[in-house]
Write an enzyme that holds these catalytic residues in place. Structure first.
Site, PDB file in Angstrom:
ATOM      1  N   ARG A 176      11.116  -2.211  12.390  1.00 55.72           N
ATOM      2  CA  ARG A 176       9.997  -1.430  12.918  1.00 55.72           C
ATOM      3  C   ARG A 176       9.436  -2.106  14.168  1.00 55.72           C
ATOM      4  O   ARG A 176       9.237  -3.313  14.187  1.00 55.72           O
ATOM      5  CB  ARG A 176       8.887  -1.337  11.855  1.00 55.72           C
ATOM      6  CG  ARG A 176       8.831   0.009  11.182  1.00 55.72           C
ATOM      7  CD  ARG A 176       7.835   0.028  10.072  1.00 55.72           C
ATOM      8  NE  ARG A 176       6.472  -0.251  10.504  1.00 55.72           N
ATOM      9  CZ  ARG A 176       5.402   0.007   9.749  1.00 55.72           C
ATOM     10  NH1 ARG A 176       5.556   0.541   8.564  1.00 55.72           N
ATOM     11  NH2 ARG A 176       4.200  -0.282  10.172  1.00 55.72           N
ATOM     12  N   ARG A 224      -9.772   2.688   8.781  1.00 54.13           N
ATOM     13  CA  ARG A 224      -9.551   1.277   9.134  1.00 54.13           C
ATOM     14  C   ARG A 224     -10.775   0.672   9.802  1.00 54.13           C
ATOM     15  O   ARG A 224     -10.805  -0.532  10.023  1.00 54.13           O
ATOM     16  CB  ARG A 224      -8.376   1.184  10.099  1.00 54.13           C
ATOM     17  CG  ARG A 224      -7.027   0.949   9.416  1.00 54.13           C
ATOM     18  CD  ARG A 224      -5.989   0.932  10.515  1.00 54.13           C
ATOM     19  NE  ARG A 224      -4.780   0.224  10.234  1.00 54.13           N
ATOM     20  CZ  ARG A 224      -3.691   0.747   9.681  1.00 54.13           C
ATOM     21  NH1 ARG A 224      -3.690   1.981   9.246  1.00 54.13           N
ATOM     22  NH2 ARG A 224      -2.593   0.022   9.541  1.00 54.13           N
ATOM     23  N   ARG A 250      -2.233  -7.176  13.823  1.00 53.72           N
ATOM     24  CA  ARG A 250      -2.645  -6.220  12.785  1.00 53.72           C
ATOM     25  C   ARG A 250      -3.441  -6.918  11.691  1.00 53.72           C
ATOM     26  O   ARG A 250      -4.436  -6.383  11.204  1.00 53.72           O
ATOM     27  CB  ARG A 250      -1.411  -5.509  12.217  1.00 53.72           C
ATOM     28  CG  ARG A 250      -0.936  -4.412  13.156  1.00 53.72           C
ATOM     29  CD  ARG A 250       0.541  -4.161  13.027  1.00 53.72           C
ATOM     30  NE  ARG A 250       0.919  -3.630  11.746  1.00 53.72           N
ATOM     31  CZ  ARG A 250       2.123  -3.773  11.223  1.00 53.72           C
ATOM     32  NH1 ARG A 250       3.056  -4.453  11.870  1.00 53.72           N
ATOM     33  NH2 ARG A 250       2.400  -3.243  10.058  1.00 53.72           N
ATOM     34  N   LYS A 253       0.798  -1.224   0.000  1.00 54.52           N
ATOM     35  CA  LYS A 253       0.000   0.000   0.000  1.00 54.52           C
ATOM     36  C   LYS A 253       0.837   1.284   0.000  1.00 54.52           C
ATOM     37  O   LYS A 253       0.600   2.176  -0.796  1.00 54.52           O
ATOM     38  CB  LYS A 253      -0.800   0.015   1.310  1.00 54.52           C
ATOM     39  CG  LYS A 253      -2.252   0.129   1.189  1.00 54.52           C
ATOM     40  CD  LYS A 253      -2.975  -0.028   2.527  1.00 54.52           C
ATOM     41  CE  LYS A 253      -2.206  -0.460   3.727  1.00 54.52           C
ATOM     42  NZ  LYS A 253      -2.094   0.497   4.789  1.00 54.52           N
ATOM     43  N   ARG A 273      10.382  -7.129   6.125  1.00 53.44           N
ATOM     44  CA  ARG A 273      10.573  -5.717   6.469  1.00 53.44           C
ATOM     45  C   ARG A 273      11.105  -5.582   7.902  1.00 53.44           C
ATOM     46  O   ARG A 273      11.919  -4.708   8.187  1.00 53.44           O
ATOM     47  CB  ARG A 273       9.245  -4.966   6.321  1.00 53.44           C
ATOM     48  CG  ARG A 273       9.382  -3.477   6.540  1.00 53.44           C
ATOM     49  CD  ARG A 273       8.122  -2.736   6.176  1.00 53.44           C
ATOM     50  NE  ARG A 273       7.088  -2.906   7.178  1.00 53.44           N
ATOM     51  CZ  ARG A 273       5.825  -2.487   7.032  1.00 53.44           C
ATOM     52  NH1 ARG A 273       5.456  -1.902   5.917  1.00 53.44           N
ATOM     53  NH2 ARG A 273       4.948  -2.649   7.987  1.00 53.44           N
TER      54      ARG A 273
HETATM   55  P1  AMP Z   1       0.397   1.619   9.081  1.00 50.80           P
HETATM   56  O1  AMP Z   1       1.724   2.210   8.785  1.00 50.80           O
HETATM   57  O2  AMP Z   1      -0.706   2.167   8.231  1.00 50.80           O
HETATM   58  O3  AMP Z   1       0.430   0.118   9.077  1.00 50.80           O
HETATM   59  O4  AMP Z   1       0.014   2.065  10.572  1.00 50.80           O
HETATM   60  C1  AMP Z   1       0.847   1.738  11.661  1.00 50.80           C
HETATM   61  C2  AMP Z   1       0.033   1.730  12.956  1.00 50.80           C
HETATM   62  O5  AMP Z   1      -0.529   3.029  13.181  1.00 50.80           O
HETATM   63  C3  AMP Z   1      -1.168   0.789  12.972  1.00 50.80           C
HETATM   64  O6  AMP Z   1      -0.815  -0.543  13.303  1.00 50.80           O
HETATM   65  C4  AMP Z   1      -2.041   1.443  14.041  1.00 50.80           C
HETATM   66  O7  AMP Z   1      -1.545   1.185  15.329  1.00 50.80           O
HETATM   67  C5  AMP Z   1      -1.838   2.928  13.773  1.00 50.80           C
HETATM   68  N1  AMP Z   1      -2.816   3.462  12.787  1.00 50.80           N
HETATM   69  C6  AMP Z   1      -2.547   3.952  11.548  1.00 50.80           C
HETATM   70  N2  AMP Z   1      -3.668   4.357  10.943  1.00 50.80           N
HETATM   71  C7  AMP Z   1      -4.672   4.120  11.802  1.00 50.80           C
HETATM   72  C8  AMP Z   1      -6.079   4.288  11.757  1.00 50.80           C
HETATM   73  N3  AMP Z   1      -6.672   4.792  10.663  1.00 50.80           N
HETATM   74  N4  AMP Z   1      -6.815   3.919  12.842  1.00 50.80           N
HETATM   75  C9  AMP Z   1      -6.226   3.414  13.930  1.00 50.80           C
HETATM   76  N5  AMP Z   1      -4.916   3.208  14.053  1.00 50.80           N
HETATM   77  C10 AMP Z   1      -4.124   3.555  13.005  1.00 50.80           C
END
Ligand code: AMP
Length: 189
Positions: free
Chosen positions: A130, A85, A141, A13, A124
């Site tokens: 990370r 989400r 997740r 993504k 990754r």
């Molecule tokens: P990502 O890089 O999009 O995978 O986001 C990393 C982390 O940020 C996720 O595992 C959540 O803990 C938090 N996060 C990002 N976007 C959201 C969202 N729209 N709603 C809730 N938590 C979020």
């Protein structure tokens, strides 16, 4: 263009969103990046969300909606990555865009199996280290994606604005499919 990109973590993504953003000259708005920057800066928001990110849990809807409302307020175009989400977030986004008369042009779903997603996330984790790429956080997740975010996927599918792209292809093949889909959207505007 106002574009939303959906897919599980590990679907590619972020990479694709960056390429679309460059191609269409629209800002790439990635909620994960915004939150990780807040954590790195040690801001109040960062302190609040750090343990949530480390567990791979979701940050509360209210906080996320407030953040996105502020970030998108003055944007005509964007590539939104990582939000919404949950159905509550999607409802808030749709209401917000409706209010300002700037509906989404397209929703792109990158479809990948859990096996492929997990394999990419583990790779990754080895490369970038990370904090939320621990095996437990990865499992959490993906579970939350199936439990909550797939309802968002269904919502946009029903609305008829979702395009499904096979995210297991090479990066260039995925991007070519996305470009084809967006050309169709642009031509019908
Ligand atoms: P990502 O890089 O999009 O995978 O986001 C990393 C982390 O940020 C996720 O595992 C959540 O803990 C938090 N996060 C990002 N976007 C959201 C969202 N729209 N709603 C809730 N938590 C979020």
């Amino acid at each position: 263009m106002r574009i939303l990109i959906l897919g599980p973590q590990g679907s590619g993504k972020g990479t694709q969103a960056k390429r679309i953003a460059a191609e269409y000259d629209a800002p790439h708005v990635a909620t994960g990046d915004i939150l990780r920057t807040a954590v790195a800066n040690g801001s109040e928001l960062g302190h609040q969300v750090r343990p949530i990110l480390e567990r791979g849990d979701l940050v509360p809807d209210d906080l996320m909606v407030g953040l996105i409302r502020e970030r998108l307020a003055d944007e005509n175009a964007f590539v939104l990555d990582g939000f919404p989400r949950t159905v509550a977030q999607a409802e808030a986004l749709d209401a917000m865009l409706d209010e300002i008369g700037k509906p989404l042009d397209a929703v792109i779903l990158l479809r990948v199996s859990d096996e492929v997603a997990t394999g990419r996330l583990e790779a990754r984790a080895r490369e970038e280290g990370r904090a939320d790429d621990s095996p437990e956080a990865i499992r959490n997740r993906l579970r939350l994606y199936h439990e909550l975010t797939e309802q968002v996927v269904d919502r946009y599918q029903l609305a008829g604005i979702e395009v499904i792209v096979d995210g297991e292809q090479t990066m260039d093949e995925v991007f070519a499919d996305i470009q084809d889909a967006l050309q169709v959207v642009a031509a019908s505007r």
